[in-house]
Write an enzyme that holds these catalytic residues in place. Structure first.
Site, PDB file in Angstrom:
ATOM      1  N   ASP A 288      17.759   7.750 -38.748  1.00  0.00           N
ATOM      2  CA  ASP A 288      19.662   7.891 -38.655  1.00  0.00           C
ATOM      3  C   ASP A 288      19.911   6.642 -37.934  1.00  0.00           C
ATOM      4  O   ASP A 288      19.456   5.808 -37.572  1.00  0.00           O
ATOM      5  CB  ASP A 288      19.768   8.247 -37.389  1.00  0.00           C
ATOM      6  CG  ASP A 288      20.873   9.110 -37.724  1.00  0.00           C
ATOM      7  OD1 ASP A 288      21.456   9.789 -38.606  1.00  0.00           O
ATOM      8  OD2 ASP A 288      22.327   8.714 -36.998  1.00  0.00           O
TER       9      ASP A 288
HETATM   10  C1  LIG Z   1      25.741  -0.175 -42.286  1.00  0.00           C
HETATM   11  C2  LIG Z   1      25.229   0.642 -43.455  1.00  0.00           C
HETATM   12  C3  LIG Z   1      24.766   1.194 -43.276  1.00  0.00           C
HETATM   13  N1  LIG Z   1      24.137   2.314 -44.767  1.00  0.00           N
HETATM   14  C4  LIG Z   1      24.145   3.971 -45.206  1.00  0.00           C
HETATM   15  C5  LIG Z   1      23.197   4.617 -45.322  1.00  0.00           C
HETATM   16  C6  LIG Z   1      23.960   5.717 -45.420  1.00  0.00           C
HETATM   17  O1  LIG Z   1      24.027   6.267 -46.039  1.00  0.00           O
HETATM   18  C7  LIG Z   1      24.022   5.997 -44.128  1.00  0.00           C
HETATM   19  C8  LIG Z   1      23.186   6.516 -42.651  1.00  0.00           C
HETATM   20  O2  LIG Z   1      23.109   7.840 -42.574  1.00  0.00           O
HETATM   21  P1  LIG Z   1      21.962   8.367 -42.493  1.00  0.00           P
HETATM   22  O3  LIG Z   1      22.530   9.585 -41.452  1.00  0.00           O
HETATM   23  O4  LIG Z   1      21.270   7.780 -40.860  1.00  0.00           O
HETATM   24  O5  LIG Z   1      21.133   8.189 -43.737  1.00  0.00           O
HETATM   25  P2  LIG Z   1      21.298   9.232 -45.274  1.00  0.00           P
HETATM   26  O6  LIG Z   1      22.156  10.348 -44.776  1.00  0.00           O
HETATM   27  O7  LIG Z   1      21.738   8.734 -46.306  1.00  0.00           O
HETATM   28  O8  LIG Z   1      20.222  10.144 -45.269  1.00  0.00           O
HETATM   29  P3  LIG Z   1      19.151  11.231 -44.396  1.00  0.00           P
HETATM   30  O9  LIG Z   1      20.467  12.041 -43.436  1.00  0.00           O
HETATM   31  O10 LIG Z   1      18.676  12.136 -45.638  1.00  0.00           O
HETATM   32  O11 LIG Z   1      18.135  10.009 -43.975  1.00  0.00           O
HETATM   33  O12 LIG Z   1      24.886   4.486 -43.896  1.00  0.00           O
HETATM   34  C9  LIG Z   1      23.511   1.660 -45.509  1.00  0.00           C
HETATM   35  O13 LIG Z   1      23.419   2.396 -46.790  1.00  0.00           O
HETATM   36  N2  LIG Z   1      24.097   0.080 -45.629  1.00  0.00           N
HETATM   37  C10 LIG Z   1      24.815  -0.440 -44.789  1.00  0.00           C
HETATM   38  O14 LIG Z   1      24.925  -2.006 -44.542  1.00  0.00           O
END
Ligand SMILES: Cc1cn([C@H]2C[C@H](O)[C@@H](COP(=O)(O)OP(=O)(O)OP(=O)(O)O)O2)c(=O)[nH]c1=O
Length: 190
Positions: A69
């Site tokens: 996460d």
């Molecule tokens: C800061 C940052 C965030 N993010 C995004 C990725 C995710 O959409 C979000 C973090 O959410 P997460 O809940 O960590 O992940 P997710 O929802 O993509 O997948 P899952 O819950 O199934 O594991 O932030 C980036 O892509 N790049 C970045 O630099």
């Protein structure tokens, strides 16, 4: 040894491939990710990663389960995964010209069901954003569903002055910690 990636994020899968691991299956946990009242960002990231892992482990006895996460934090505040342009604008205005933290938690549950946790704490420093830069970024649509309203793997990289920590962690999967946990659990890597 079966490896299950408990994440819907295609980016996490790609990052995992970068260190030579490829999951045998991807099985996202469908979790309510609402922070608890007063929950601090690091505790929140760790809890959500652990809960995603536990939920998915129940469906795959005997397999390795990797979950994660990634949370963007400004002080004690947990920034949302932005769902509207207005919300993304608020995040960018808040992050403009400041440093903030990106906390990336992972959990690996081994074949015996033992869970190991790691937390990667990173700093991201945005340039001061003028209105034109904010509106152009919003128009790119890259903020959709992203924690803190931006993604470092896209155009936002041009607005980020510096980072301290791990680029992979800021994208969503801290590869140093991931490799260490996979090796500790006996997963064959290099
Ligand atoms: C800061 C940052 C965030 N993010 C995004 C990725 C995710 O959409 C979000 C973090 O959410 P997460 O809940 O960590 O992940 P997710 O929802 O993509 O997948 P899952 O819950 O199934 O594991 O932030 C980036 O892509 N790049 C970045 O630099």
């Amino acid at each position: 040894m079966r490896l299950i990636l408990a994440s819907a994020s295609p980016r996490r899968c790609e990052l995992l491939g970068q260190i030579g691991a490829s999951p045998d299956a991807v099985d996202p946990a469908d979790l309510d990710e609402t922070p608890l009242k007063g929950e601090l960002p690091a505790a929140y990231a760790a809890r959500v990663a652990a809960e995603k892992g536990a939920l998915v482990a129940a469906r795959h006895p005997g397999a390795l389960i990797l979950s994660g996460d990634t949370v963007v934090a400004a002080g004690r505040r947990i920034l949302p995964k932005t769902e509207s342009e207005a919300e993304a604008r608020q995040c960018l205005q808040l992050l403009s010209g400041r440093r903030h933290r990106v906390l990336s938690a992972i959990t690996l549950i081994d074949a015996e069901g033992k869970a190991r946790h790691r937390l990667s704490t990173n700093i991201v420093i945005f340039k001061r954003l003028d209105r034109t830069e904010i509106e152009a970024y919003l128009a790119s649509q890259e903020w959709h569903g992203k924690a803190g309203g931006y993604a470092i793997q896209g155009r936002a990289a041009g607005l980020i002055r510096a980072i301290q920590g791990s680029h992979s962690a800021i994208m969503g999967l801290p590869l140093y910690e991931t490799r260490a946990l996979l090796k500790a659990a006996g997963y064959p890597l290099d």
